[in-house]
Design a protein around this motif. Structure first.
Motif, PDB file in Angstrom:
ATOM      1  N   ALA A  14       0.835  -1.198   0.000  1.00 57.01           N
ATOM      2  CA  ALA A  14       0.000   0.000   0.000  1.00 57.01           C
ATOM      3  C   ALA A  14       0.876   1.257   0.000  1.00 57.01           C
ATOM      4  O   ALA A  14       0.596   2.223  -0.731  1.00 57.01           O
ATOM      5  CB  ALA A  14      -0.925   0.007   1.215  1.00 57.01           C
ATOM      6  N   GLU A  15       1.937   1.256   0.793  1.00 59.94           N
ATOM      7  CA  GLU A  15       2.848   2.408   0.831  1.00 59.94           C
ATOM      8  C   GLU A  15       3.580   2.575  -0.499  1.00 59.94           C
ATOM      9  O   GLU A  15       3.757   3.692  -0.995  1.00 59.94           O
ATOM     10  CB  GLU A  15       3.866   2.230   1.963  1.00 59.94           C
ATOM     11  CG  GLU A  15       3.271   2.224   3.350  1.00 59.94           C
ATOM     12  CD  GLU A  15       2.747   3.587   3.774  1.00 59.94           C
ATOM     13  OE1 GLU A  15       3.207   4.609   3.214  1.00 59.94           O
ATOM     14  OE2 GLU A  15       1.882   3.636   4.670  1.00 59.94           O
ATOM     15  N   LEU A  16       4.010   1.464  -1.088  1.00 58.35           N
ATOM     16  CA  LEU A  16       4.750   1.540  -2.344  1.00 58.35           C
ATOM     17  C   LEU A  16       3.829   1.921  -3.502  1.00 58.35           C
ATOM     18  O   LEU A  16       4.209   2.719  -4.367  1.00 58.35           O
ATOM     19  CB  LEU A  16       5.446   0.211  -2.615  1.00 58.35           C
ATOM     20  CG  LEU A  16       6.582  -0.141  -1.641  1.00 58.35           C
ATOM     21  CD1 LEU A  16       7.091  -1.552  -1.889  1.00 58.35           C
ATOM     22  CD2 LEU A  16       7.723   0.864  -1.748  1.00 58.35           C
ATOM     23  N   ALA A  17       2.638   1.351  -3.539  1.00 54.88           N
ATOM     24  CA  ALA A  17       1.709   1.688  -4.620  1.00 54.88           C
ATOM     25  C   ALA A  17       1.352   3.175  -4.591  1.00 54.88           C
ATOM     26  O   ALA A  17       1.195   3.807  -5.646  1.00 54.88           O
ATOM     27  CB  ALA A  17       0.438   0.845  -4.502  1.00 54.88           C
ATOM     28  N   ALA A  18       1.259   3.741  -3.411  1.00 56.13           N
ATOM     29  CA  ALA A  18       0.913   5.158  -3.282  1.00 56.13           C
ATOM     30  C   ALA A  18       2.014   6.063  -3.822  1.00 56.13           C
ATOM     31  O   ALA A  18       1.770   7.259  -4.060  1.00 56.13           O
ATOM     32  CB  ALA A  18       0.641   5.496  -1.817  1.00 56.13           C
ATOM     33  N   ARG A  19       3.206   5.503  -4.022  1.00 52.59           N
ATOM     34  CA  ARG A  19       4.344   6.314  -4.467  1.00 52.59           C
ATOM     35  C   ARG A  19       4.786   5.973  -5.887  1.00 52.59           C
ATOM     36  O   ARG A  19       5.923   6.260  -6.271  1.00 52.59           O
ATOM     37  CB  ARG A  19       5.492   6.172  -3.467  1.00 52.59           C
ATOM     38  CG  ARG A  19       5.150   6.851  -2.144  1.00 52.59           C
ATOM     39  CD  ARG A  19       6.122   6.550  -1.028  1.00 52.59           C
ATOM     40  NE  ARG A  19       5.750   7.355   0.144  1.00 52.59           N
ATOM     41  CZ  ARG A  19       4.784   7.011   1.012  1.00 52.59           C
ATOM     42  NH1 ARG A  19       4.099   5.889   0.830  1.00 52.59           N
ATOM     43  NH2 ARG A  19       4.495   7.802   2.032  1.00 52.59           N
ATOM     44  N   ALA A  20       3.912   5.376  -6.662  1.00 47.56           N
ATOM     45  CA  ALA A  20       4.224   5.121  -8.074  1.00 47.56           C
ATOM     46  C   ALA A  20       4.515   6.442  -8.775  1.00 47.56           C
ATOM     47  O   ALA A  20       3.787   7.421  -8.611  1.00 47.56           O
ATOM     48  CB  ALA A  20       3.050   4.422  -8.756  1.00 47.56           C
ATOM     49  N   GLY A  21       5.593   6.472  -9.528  1.00 49.33           N
ATOM     50  CA  GLY A  21       5.982   7.677 -10.253  1.00 49.33           C
ATOM     51  C   GLY A  21       6.827   8.638  -9.452  1.00 49.33           C
ATOM     52  O   GLY A  21       7.299   9.646  -9.998  1.00 49.33           O
ATOM     53  N   ALA A  22       7.048   8.346  -8.169  1.00 52.44           N
ATOM     54  CA  ALA A  22       7.846   9.233  -7.328  1.00 52.44           C
ATOM     55  C   ALA A  22       9.337   8.911  -7.464  1.00 52.44           C
ATOM     56  O   ALA A  22       9.726   7.764  -7.688  1.00 52.44           O
ATOM     57  CB  ALA A  22       7.427   9.097  -5.867  1.00 52.44           C
ATOM     58  N   GLU A  23      10.171   9.938  -7.302  1.00 53.13           N
ATOM     59  CA  GLU A  23      11.612   9.729  -7.277  1.00 53.13           C
ATOM     60  C   GLU A  23      11.990   8.960  -6.006  1.00 53.13           C
ATOM     61  O   GLU A  23      11.435   9.221  -4.928  1.00 53.13           O
ATOM     62  CB  GLU A  23      12.354  11.067  -7.307  1.00 53.13           C
ATOM     63  CG  GLU A  23      12.175  11.848  -8.603  1.00 53.13           C
ATOM     64  CD  GLU A  23      12.937  11.224  -9.763  1.00 53.13           C
ATOM     65  OE1 GLU A  23      13.908  10.482  -9.512  1.00 53.13           O
ATOM     66  OE2 GLU A  23      12.558  11.478 -10.928  1.00 53.13           O
ATOM     67  N   VAL A  24      12.932   8.030  -6.141  1.00 57.21           N
ATOM     68  CA  VAL A  24      13.323   7.203  -5.005  1.00 57.21           C
ATOM     69  C   VAL A  24      14.807   6.883  -5.090  1.00 57.21           C
ATOM     70  O   VAL A  24      15.361   6.728  -6.175  1.00 57.21           O
ATOM     71  CB  VAL A  24      12.484   5.905  -4.959  1.00 57.21           C
ATOM     72  CG1 VAL A  24      12.689   5.063  -6.220  1.00 57.21           C
ATOM     73  CG2 VAL A  24      12.799   5.072  -3.721  1.00 57.21           C
ATOM     74  N   GLU A  25      15.435   6.820  -3.937  1.00 57.37           N
ATOM     75  CA  GLU A  25      16.795   6.304  -3.813  1.00 57.37           C
ATOM     76  C   GLU A  25      16.717   5.004  -3.032  1.00 57.37           C
ATOM     77  O   GLU A  25      15.980   4.911  -2.051  1.00 57.37           O
ATOM     78  CB  GLU A  25      17.701   7.305  -3.104  1.00 57.37           C
ATOM     79  CG  GLU A  25      17.926   8.583  -3.897  1.00 57.37           C
ATOM     80  CD  GLU A  25      18.897   9.528  -3.211  1.00 57.37           C
ATOM     81  OE1 GLU A  25      19.355   9.202  -2.096  1.00 57.37           O
ATOM     82  OE2 GLU A  25      19.194  10.587  -3.794  1.00 57.37           O
ATOM     83  N   ALA A  26      17.471   4.012  -3.489  1.00 53.01           N
ATOM     84  CA  ALA A  26      17.384   2.686  -2.872  1.00 53.01           C
ATOM     85  C   ALA A  26      18.774   2.156  -2.570  1.00 53.01           C
ATOM     86  O   ALA A  26      19.735   2.437  -3.296  1.00 53.01           O
ATOM     87  CB  ALA A  26      16.649   1.716  -3.796  1.00 53.01           C
ATOM     88  N   GLU A  27      18.853   1.386  -1.514  1.00 54.87           N
ATOM     89  CA  GLU A  27      20.114   0.737  -1.156  1.00 54.87           C
ATOM     90  C   GLU A  27      19.809  -0.651  -0.611  1.00 54.87           C
ATOM     91  O   GLU A  27      18.876  -0.835   0.164  1.00 54.87           O
ATOM     92  CB  GLU A  27      20.866   1.551  -0.106  1.00 54.87           C
ATOM     93  CG  GLU A  27      22.227   0.976   0.233  1.00 54.87           C
ATOM     94  CD  GLU A  27      22.996   1.824   1.240  1.00 54.87           C
ATOM     95  OE1 GLU A  27      24.189   1.523   1.463  1.00 54.87           O
ATOM     96  OE2 GLU A  27      22.402   2.762   1.805  1.00 54.87           O
ATOM     97  N   VAL A  28      20.620  -1.622  -1.037  1.00 56.15           N
ATOM     98  CA  VAL A  28      20.511  -2.985  -0.524  1.00 56.15           C
ATOM     99  C   VAL A  28      21.890  -3.418  -0.061  1.00 56.15           C
ATOM    100  O   VAL A  28      22.851  -3.411  -0.839  1.00 56.15           O
ATOM    101  CB  VAL A  28      20.008  -3.964  -1.600  1.00 56.15           C
ATOM    102  CG1 VAL A  28      19.928  -5.384  -1.024  1.00 56.15           C
ATOM    103  CG2 VAL A  28      18.638  -3.543  -2.133  1.00 56.15           C
TER     104      VAL A  28
END
Length: 545
Positions: free
Chosen positions: A503-517
């Motif tokens: 739900a949190e991720l779907a709400a942010r479709a199209g948003a800029e994101v930085e990711a780290e694994v």
């Protein structure tokens, strides 16, 4: 159990070795003696007579299948180097697809690096581990491999039969796998009652030039993709009765599974009825028969779709026979050329966004590459429990995801790219006649029901997958279904932890994101308005801030 001797250390569990290290450097990811059944399911051995001594481990493993057994006496000696030997004998005519050693080389610091390959005839050559994922075996007829990592030169010698390597990153494994018995030989095969055979894997090493081990971290930035859920007609009918269930996640898209070998107008109408209740983009996953006149088949699909009232945003077409994998050395099943399939689909659906690729996984896409000029987008799925279903191995697959997406990009170029369904459990087995039943809720390869999906582990893995996808240019990802063992809730509407994350991720479709694994440590997605962080070491906490 962690065992150390000098510079050598490894984890020992259930008869196998994992994370074989020299100092702090993981030089071999694993060594195991594995037995597969005719559906490529991994048989679980009964281990007895286990002895663990300061420099030696021994045990007996008994693999049972269809009334016969393979009994294997194992000795692991690590007083000087590491020697893993196995003496096997069949009790009854024992059917198997593979019985013997598997060796895993890690990918971090190894992909694209130099390796010396020794063949069974004694010849040797210098080569490189593939950087992009190889569709077929990069090395065959193997006797030994020597590679360099973190200041060590490591030689892995394999005895007892011809070995070959496959690029296991295709299936999401973070490893190159060297295994016994070439796939070009017939399988399944029988080991005759009373037959004996021996195998061994021997590691030796020496100090090489000093090189700092690479930092196992992946970071990327980009635009977060739209979220889809895959649904069946049965699930659509339930969702019509419970419209609030889809509101829990609010996916932008629904991937409607339609198998033309089994489904018809009634299933399409079920999706159409749901469309009147829940507003989203409806994408049709069309498993086409492709066994006769293509124009007649696809015009029939178009007629049924029009009659159903379902308005589709796109149609992803996959021939039915392509749901099953065609391993090296096997005959390809009859199927019209993909250019003809897509031409017929385009003719029947001239105004619809047309996709292709595979409804299974990346190996199938890699081995049967679509004519991308005929398509508006390309798609494939993921599943992290093809070869190893342990918690550790599933989390390791996150290391391989950027390798998969980069290799897919090399195939499809700038065509729009969709990923999924990509669920922890397997919805359909491309490598056998069935998914593996799991009534006891075990960690089981190729099962369609993995209990971890319904708990905190499933939420942690999903955050890790979301982070690993960032930077790939994937436009749509499908990380779950709606109901059941691969859904966001059970059939009564009781939600799983994954629902909150999606739900949190779907709400942010199209948003800029930085990711780290950071493998086995954490995964993090940083949006302008929120951070989502999950613990990849214990899987017990996913934080939203």
């Amino acid at each position: 159990m962690k065992i150390s001797h000098g510079a050598l250390s490894f984890d020992y569990k259930d008869g196998a070795l994992r994370r074989i290290c020299l100092g702090e450097v993981e030089v071999i990811r694993g060594i195991a003696y594995l037995v597969r059944d005719r559906d490529w399911g991994t048989l679980v051995p009964q281990i007895t007579r286990e002895r663990i001594e300061p420099t030696q481990i021994s045990y007996q493993a008994r693999f049972e299948s269809q009334g016969a057994a393979l009994v294997v006496a194992v000795v692991i000696d690590f007083a000087d180097g590491l020697s893993f030997t196995a003496k096997a004998q069949a009790e009854g005519d024992f059917e198997t697809n593979r019985a013997g050693f598997t060796v895993l080389h890690p990918i971090t610091g190894v992909a694209g690096a130099k390796v010396t390959v020794e063949h069974c005839d004694g010849s040797s050559r210098t080569a490189e581990f593939p950087r992009l994922i190889e569709p077929w075996q990069p090395f065959q007829d193997l006797r030994a491999l020597t590679h360099w990592l973190g200041g060590w030169q490591i030689t892995c010698r394999m005895e007892g039969d011809a070995f070959e390597m496959e690029d296991q990153r295709q299936w999401g494994d973070a490893s190159y796998k060297t295994y016994v018995r070439p796939l070009a030989r017939p399988w399944p095969y029988q080991i005759a009652d009373g037959a004996r055979f021996d195998q061994a894997v021997r590691l030796s090493w020496q100090v090489a030039e000093t090189v700092a081990p690479p930092l196992p971290s992946t970071s990327a930035s980009g635009v977060f993709p739209q979220t889809a859920l895959v649904i069946t007609a049965e699930e659509a009918r339930r969702a019509v009765e419970r419209p609030g269930d889809l509101e829990l996640v609010k996916p932008q898209r629904l991937l409607c599974h339609f198998d033309a070998t089994r489904h018809g107008l009634a299933e399409l109408r079920a999706f159409s009825v749901l469309q009147a209740v829940y507003d989203a983009a409806y994408d049709l996953e069309l498993i086409a028969r492709c066994d006769g006149d293509l124009d007649a088949e696809f015009s029939g699909h178009a007629k049924n779709l029009a009659a159903s009232g379902l308005q589709v945003a796109s149609i992803m077409v996959c021939p039915s026979v392509d749901r099953q994998s065609t391993p090296p050395g096997s005959a390809w099943p009859p199927c019209p050329p993909l250019t003809d399939v897509y031409k017929a689909a385009r003719k029947a659906f001239p105004d619809v966004c047309l996709g292709g690729g595979m409804v299974s996984f990346f190996p199938e896409l890699n081995r049967k590459r679509p004519p991308v000029a005929s398509l508006d987008f390309v798609s494939h799925g993921l599943c992290p429990i093809v070869h190893d279903a342990s918690d550790h191995a599933v989390i390791q697959t996150l290391e391989a995801v950027p390798h998969i997406t980069a290799s897919a990009r090399a195939i499809i170029g700038q065509r729009p790219y969709r990923l999924g369904p990509s669920t922890l459990a397997m919805r359909q087995n491309p490598y056998g006649a069935r998914t593996i039943p799991n009534p006891e809720g075990a960690r089981l390869c190729m099962t369609d029901d993995d209990p971890r999906h319904r708990g905190d582990f499933g939420a942690a893995y999903t955050v890790g997958l979301a982070a690993a996808v960032v930077g790939s240019g994937v436009q749509v990802w499908t990380p779950a279904g709606l109901y059941g063992p691969r859904g966001v809730m059970d059939w009564t509407g009781q939600s799983y932890p994954i629902a909150r994350i999606l739900a949190e991720l779907a709400a942010r479709a199209g948003a800029e994101v930085e990711a780290e694994v950071v493998p086995h440590v954490f995964a993090r997605l940083s949006f302008a308005d929120a951070k989502i962080t999950t613990n990849l070491a214990s899987y017990v906490r996913t934080e939203l801030a």
